[in-house]
Design a protein around this motif. Structure first.
Motif, PDB file in Angstrom:
ATOM      1  N   HIS A  39       0.833  -1.208   0.000  1.00 58.11           N
ATOM      2  CA  HIS A  39       0.000   0.000   0.000  1.00 58.11           C
ATOM      3  C   HIS A  39       0.857   1.244   0.000  1.00 58.11           C
ATOM      4  N   GLY A  40       0.190   2.371  -0.287  1.00 56.21           N
ATOM      5  CA  GLY A  40       0.868   3.664  -0.286  1.00 56.21           C
ATOM      6  C   GLY A  40       0.972   4.199  -1.702  1.00 56.21           C
ATOM      7  N   GLY A  41       1.398   5.452  -1.811  1.00 58.92           N
ATOM      8  CA  GLY A  41       1.476   6.112  -3.111  1.00 58.92           C
ATOM      9  C   GLY A  41       2.286   5.330  -4.123  1.00 58.92           C
ATOM     10  N   THR A  42       3.389   4.756  -3.675  1.00 59.58           N
ATOM     11  CA  THR A  42       4.206   3.947  -4.580  1.00 59.58           C
ATOM     12  C   THR A  42       4.085   2.460  -4.226  1.00 59.58           C
ATOM     13  N   ARG A  43       3.036   2.139  -3.498  1.00 63.71           N
ATOM     14  CA  ARG A  43       2.763   0.746  -3.088  1.00 63.71           C
ATOM     15  C   ARG A  43       4.000   0.135  -2.445  1.00 63.71           C
ATOM     16  N   SER A  44       4.508   0.830  -1.449  1.00 62.24           N
ATOM     17  CA  SER A  44       5.789   0.451  -0.861  1.00 62.24           C
ATOM     18  C   SER A  44       5.698  -0.235   0.489  1.00 62.24           C
ATOM     19  N   PHE A  45       4.513  -0.277   1.096  1.00 65.17           N
ATOM     20  CA  PHE A  45       4.450  -0.722   2.492  1.00 65.17           C
ATOM     21  C   PHE A  45       3.423  -1.837   2.694  1.00 65.17           C
ATOM     22  N   SER A  46       3.793  -2.804   3.508  1.00 61.86           N
ATOM     23  CA  SER A  46       2.933  -3.967   3.755  1.00 61.86           C
ATOM     24  C   SER A  46       2.733  -4.125   5.262  1.00 61.86           C
ATOM     25  N   PRO A  47       1.660  -3.545   5.810  1.00 64.07           N
ATOM     26  CA  PRO A  47       1.475  -3.577   7.268  1.00 64.07           C
ATOM     27  C   PRO A  47       1.297  -4.982   7.819  1.00 64.07           C
ATOM     28  N   ARG A  48       0.765  -5.889   7.021  1.00 64.18           N
ATOM     29  CA  ARG A  48       0.471  -7.220   7.571  1.00 64.18           C
ATOM     30  C   ARG A  48       1.551  -8.234   7.254  1.00 64.18           C
ATOM     31  N   GLY A  49       2.636  -7.773   6.644  1.00 67.97           N
ATOM     32  CA  GLY A  49       3.713  -8.694   6.352  1.00 67.97           C
ATOM     33  C   GLY A  49       3.332  -9.686   5.271  1.00 67.97           C
ATOM     34  N   ARG A  50       3.872 -10.881   5.367  1.00 72.95           N
ATOM     35  CA  ARG A  50       3.673 -11.897   4.335  1.00 72.95           C
ATOM     36  C   ARG A  50       2.499 -12.793   4.719  1.00 72.95           C
ATOM     37  N   GLU A  51       1.510 -12.871   3.847  1.00 76.51           N
ATOM     38  CA  GLU A  51       0.289 -13.633   4.112  1.00 76.51           C
ATOM     39  C   GLU A  51       0.208 -14.810   3.136  1.00 76.51           C
ATOM     40  N   THR A  52      -0.775 -15.692   3.363  1.00 70.58           N
ATOM     41  CA  THR A  52      -0.925 -16.861   2.486  1.00 70.58           C
ATOM     42  C   THR A  52      -1.945 -16.586   1.379  1.00 70.58           C
ATOM     43  N   PHE A  53      -1.540 -16.888   0.157  1.00 79.11           N
ATOM     44  CA  PHE A  53      -2.400 -16.734  -1.033  1.00 79.11           C
ATOM     45  C   PHE A  53      -2.436 -18.068  -1.786  1.00 79.11           C
ATOM     46  N   VAL A  54      -3.320 -18.142  -2.785  1.00 83.11           N
ATOM     47  CA  VAL A  54      -3.400 -19.339  -3.624  1.00 83.11           C
ATOM     48  C   VAL A  54      -3.537 -18.907  -5.080  1.00 83.11           C
ATOM     49  N   THR A  55      -3.005 -19.719  -5.964  1.00 84.71           N
ATOM     50  CA  THR A  55      -3.232 -19.486  -7.383  1.00 84.71           C
ATOM     51  C   THR A  55      -3.316 -20.833  -8.093  1.00 84.71           C
ATOM     52  N   THR A  56      -3.818 -20.792  -9.317  1.00 78.19           N
ATOM     53  CA  THR A  56      -3.996 -22.030 -10.077  1.00 78.19           C
ATOM     54  C   THR A  56      -2.721 -22.354 -10.860  1.00 78.19           C
ATOM     55  N   ALA A  57      -2.557 -23.641 -11.133  1.00 76.84           N
ATOM     56  CA  ALA A  57      -1.365 -24.106 -11.856  1.00 76.84           C
ATOM     57  C   ALA A  57      -1.769 -25.271 -12.749  1.00 76.84           C
ATOM     58  N   ARG A  58      -0.936 -25.575 -13.732  1.00 76.59           N
ATOM     59  CA  ARG A  58      -1.215 -26.724 -14.600  1.00 76.59           C
ATOM     60  C   ARG A  58       0.087 -27.258 -15.178  1.00 76.59           C
ATOM     61  N   TRP A  59       0.041 -28.527 -15.583  1.00 79.17           N
ATOM     62  CA  TRP A  59       1.203 -29.157 -16.213  1.00 79.17           C
ATOM     63  C   TRP A  59       1.040 -29.061 -17.720  1.00 79.17           C
ATOM     64  N   VAL A  60       2.034 -28.503 -18.378  1.00 81.52           N
ATOM     65  CA  VAL A  60       1.995 -28.358 -19.839  1.00 81.52           C
ATOM     66  C   VAL A  60       3.322 -28.881 -20.388  1.00 81.52           C
ATOM     67  N   ASP A  61       3.230 -29.914 -21.198  1.00 88.81           N
ATOM     68  CA  ASP A  61       4.425 -30.518 -21.806  1.00 88.81           C
ATOM     69  C   ASP A  61       5.485 -30.859 -20.757  1.00 88.81           C
ATOM     70  N   GLY A  62       5.050 -31.387 -19.636  1.00 87.53           N
ATOM     71  CA  GLY A  62       6.005 -31.842 -18.617  1.00 87.53           C
ATOM     72  C   GLY A  62       6.545 -30.749 -17.722  1.00 87.53           C
ATOM     73  N   TRP A  63       6.023 -29.549 -17.860  1.00 87.48           N
ATOM     74  CA  TRP A  63       6.458 -28.450 -16.982  1.00 87.48           C
ATOM     75  C   TRP A  63       5.263 -27.814 -16.314  1.00 87.48           C
ATOM     76  N   LEU A  64       5.535 -27.149 -15.185  1.00 89.23           N
ATOM     77  CA  LEU A  64       4.460 -26.516 -14.418  1.00 89.23           C
ATOM     78  C   LEU A  64       4.292 -25.062 -14.854  1.00 89.23           C
ATOM     79  N   GLU A  65       3.037 -24.693 -15.111  1.00 89.53           N
ATOM     80  CA  GLU A  65       2.707 -23.278 -15.348  1.00 89.53           C
ATOM     81  C   GLU A  65       1.910 -22.787 -14.147  1.00 89.53           C
ATOM     82  N   VAL A  66       2.237 -21.599 -13.656  1.00 92.15           N
ATOM     83  CA  VAL A  66       1.541 -21.047 -12.487  1.00 92.15           C
ATOM     84  C   VAL A  66       0.963 -19.689 -12.870  1.00 92.15           C
TER      85      VAL A  66
END
Ligand code: 6LW
Length: 494
Positions: free
Chosen positions: A265-292
């Motif tokens: 957050h902030g004008g230059t999005r420089s500050f994170s008051p809550r530190g590092r949190e847990t997120f999720v995203t989707t992934a898939r296997w394409v030609d034997g490699w992982l795409e995220v």
């Protein structure tokens, strides 16, 4: 992204997530550093609602966090299920070192923690080959011995996970594309390959995820041509620092990657008051490699937490600084009582219990009785960065401590019950206001709330403090005995 997935998955500091699926149940563990109880276990069946069901470290013997420097303690668990039991490998940084805990059920009880003295590093992963051989793969950041602080890439060693004995000399394995701090290794077997997934680039804005593959869990591994397969660096994405994660197969056959990130957050999005949190995203296997896929932020979630201290036991959300909440405070008939030994919030051993700050706009309040001591409400990032509203004699004092600087605002204590409070208010981004939020420190008076101070919030952010945690808001006692009633937290905003 799968329609109902929510981001963040876990609000408030919850970095280094590791996830395991057993049947229809998902369990996830995160890092807790200098706080106890340590290593929370969250449970979900739908990957939308997550419940905190227990902790791995529930006695001071599990993790030696009492004397670790701030930022040391529980780093980066790996949670796995093998041979009908749950396994959790973790680093107790500057404490007990590399440890393996086991449990029949992840809500506990967990074993005492078996040291693995042959592993001098961080972020230990556990993987078993089909013949039962157990591999511990880790980031060779030396925490002890000669060369403390040096980093020798990713290493691996065969171990007996039950005794903690190493069965060979550690050997180097694939260590990424050359970005700094290769860490967070996890090994996966998938369609005839062994994949070694790591984070690199450091846990700050350069954080990235890279992958390699080989035919044996011991390598050699070849890196993916698309590495790094995930990074938010130099993008305008709302979730930055994305990296350090773990892969799991969702109920609908969708691969999911649980990882840490920061809401900046902030004008230059420089500050994170809550530190590092847990997120999720989707992934898939394409030609034997992982795409995220990049991490998307979903609609803001509001939340609340209150504690009337009627129950004799602490709800699982409470954290104690370097000690268990129950060893720092006594709960009885609607009162929480802390006894102080002269250590204030600027001391690494302050008598402090609190909860993770989970939102951007928040309001927290508590009634405080300091007739027999000194104490109040505090928002702590670490012992060098904290804001407080303190009751002391006939005074109420707002205090902001930032590194070696400290400022106070005081008034005569209003008549009647003393309810102290703290509000965090998001700053509208723009060039006029570069910070993330402002923190208002106050006390209730006979005619309504009294603001004592409005303080810039940027100094209690991951970027200003260089601590691995996030804001924790709660109560403290500096000296004597202080009693609290009716703790209340509400929050909203991404
Ligand atoms: C953790 C390392 C990291 O051990 O930060 O982002 C360290 N990653 O992998 C502490 O959380």
């Amino acid at each position: 992204m799968t329609a109902q997935l929510r981001n963040p998955v876990l609000s408030g500091f919850n970095p280094d997530p590791s996830i395991v699926r057993v049947g229809d149940d998902y369990y996830l563990a995160t890092s807790t550093f200098e706080y106890l109880p340590g290593l929370p276990i969250y449970h979900s069946t739908d990957l939308v609602e997550w419940n905190l069901i227990g902790h791995v470290a529930v006695t001071p013997d599990h993790l030696a966090v009492h004397d670790v420097p701030t930022g040391g303690g529980a780093w980066a668990p790996t949670l796995r299920y093998h041979n009908q039991q749950f396994w959790l490998a973790v680093t107790d940084a500057m404490g007990r070192g590399t440890l393996i805990f086991t449990a029949g059920h992840p809500s506990g009880p967990w074993s005492a923690g078996t040291p693995v003295p042959g592993v001098n590093g961080i972020d230990p992963d556990l993987a078993w080959d089909s013949d039962g051989t157990c591999y511990m793969t880790y980031s060779a950041l030396r925490l002890t011995g000669d060369g403390v602080g040096s980093h020798d890439g990713i290493e691996q060693v065969r171990i007996n996970p039950t005794t903690g004995e190493t069965l060979c000399d550690p050997y180097p394995v694939w260590s990424g594309t050359g970005l700094m701090f290769p860490e967070a290794p996890h090994l996966y077997q998938h369609e005839g390959w062994w994949y070694l997934l790591i984070a690199e680039g450091g846990t700050e804005r350069g954080h990235s995820v890279s992958i390699s593959r080989g035919t044996s869990p011991a390598g050699p591994f070849e890196g993916a041509p698309t590495n790094p397969i995930l990074s938010a660096r130099s993008t305008a994405r709302p979730v930055q620092n994305t990296g350090h994660g773990d892969l799991v197969l969702g109920p609908d056959g969708q691969w999911l990657f649980y990882l840490l990130g920061m809401r900046t957050h902030g004008g230059t999005r420089s500050f994170s008051p809550r530190g590092r949190e847990t997120f999720v995203t989707t992934a898939r296997w394409v030609d034997g490699w992982l795409e995220v896929d990049p991490v998307e932020l979903t609609d803001p979630q509001s939340g609340a937490f209150s504690d009337d201290f009627m129950s004799p036991t602490f709800p699982l959300q409470w954290l104690g600084l370097r000690a268990l909440p129950a060893d720092l405070a006594h709960r009885s008939a609607g009162h929480l009582t802390l006894r102080g030994d002269g250590a204030g919030m600027s001391d690494a051993h302050a008598t402090f219990v609190g909860i993770r700050l989970m939102h951007l706009d928040t309001h927290t309040s508590v009634e405080v009785d300091t007739s027999a001591g000194i104490g109040g409400l505090s928002m702590r990032y670490d012992e060098a960065h904290h804001y407080s509203v303190e009751a002391r004699g006939n005074q109420v004092i707002a205090r902001a401590c930032v590194a070696t600087l400290s400022q106070e605002w005081s008034i005569e204590r209003p008549a009647g019950t003393t309810r102290v409070w703290m509000t965090t208010r998001a700053v509208t981004p723009g060039f006029a206001a570069m910070s993330c939020d402002e923190v208002i420190l106050g006390v209730d008076g006979p005619h309504g709330p009294i603001e004592l101070a409005v303080v810039d919030g940027r100094f209690l952010s991951a970027e200003s403090t260089c601590s691995f945690t996030g804001r924790v808001i709660g109560v403290y006692c500096e000296s004597g005995e202080v009693s609290f009633q009716n703790f209340s937290y509400t929050g909203s905003g991404n």
